[in-house]
Design a protein around this motif. Structure first.
Motif, mmCIF file in Angstrom:
data_model
loop_
_atom_site.group_PDB
_atom_site.id
_atom_site.type_symbol
_atom_site.label_atom_id
_atom_site.label_comp_id
_atom_site.label_asym_id
_atom_site.label_seq_id
_atom_site.Cartn_x
_atom_site.Cartn_y
_atom_site.Cartn_z
ATOM 1 N N SER A 291 0.859 -1.179 0.000
ATOM 2 C CA SER A 291 0.000 0.000 0.000
ATOM 3 C C SER A 291 0.895 1.228 0.000
ATOM 4 N N TYR A 292 0.369 2.313 -0.568
ATOM 5 C CA TYR A 292 1.159 3.531 -0.730
ATOM 6 C C TYR A 292 0.332 4.765 -0.389
ATOM 7 N N ALA A 293 1.038 5.777 0.103
ATOM 8 C CA ALA A 293 0.421 7.087 0.208
ATOM 9 C C ALA A 293 0.243 7.644 -1.200
ATOM 10 N N ASP A 294 -0.707 8.537 -1.358
ATOM 11 C CA ASP A 294 -0.938 9.125 -2.683
ATOM 12 C C ASP A 294 0.331 9.789 -3.222
ATOM 13 N N SER A 295 1.105 10.379 -2.329
ATOM 14 C CA SER A 295 2.316 11.100 -2.755
ATOM 15 C C SER A 295 3.397 10.147 -3.263
#
Length: 120
Positions: free
Chosen positions: A59-63
């Motif tokens: 999973s990733y942050a939008d940034s």
């Protein structure tokens, strides 16, 4: 006790790349999840990316989405963060963290951090 040691930070020009590593040592290491966080000067620490240890769900942050890639090498007890297309807003201290079990409410082991500085 688990110890996490980050490496790979440094100074890079905008548009460049870095790969951070997080090596785990201590008792038998098999966390539920590993994550990368960062804290820029004057700002709160924020989530960057995470990966489950048993299967490579990420999973990733939008940034970070589309520019950063988190991976792990179970044989080496190491987690990586490949960072591409870096820009000045990515300047921060990057921390590696481990979440012991699925029941653990938060990340319970943290590294000391590695500085990433992106110059314009």
């Amino acid at each position: 006790q688990v110890q996490l040691v980050e490496s790979g930070g440094g100074l890079v020009q905008a548009g460049g790349s870095l790969r951070l590593s997080c090596a785990a040592s201590g008792r038998t290491f098999s966390p539920y999840k590993m994550g990368w966080f960062r804290q820029a000067p004057g700002k709160e620490r924020e989530f960057v990316a995470a990966i489950r240890w048993s299967d490579p769900y990420t999973s990733y942050a939008d940034s970070a989405q589309g520019r950063f890639t988190i991976s792990r090498d179970k044989a080496k007890n190491t987690v990586y963060l490949q960072m591409n297309s870096l820009n000045a807003v990515d300047t921060a201290v990057y921390y590696c963290a481990a979440k012991s079990t699925v029941q653990t409410t938060s990340y319970d082991y943290w590294g000391q951090g590695t500085q990433v500085t992106v110059s314009a």
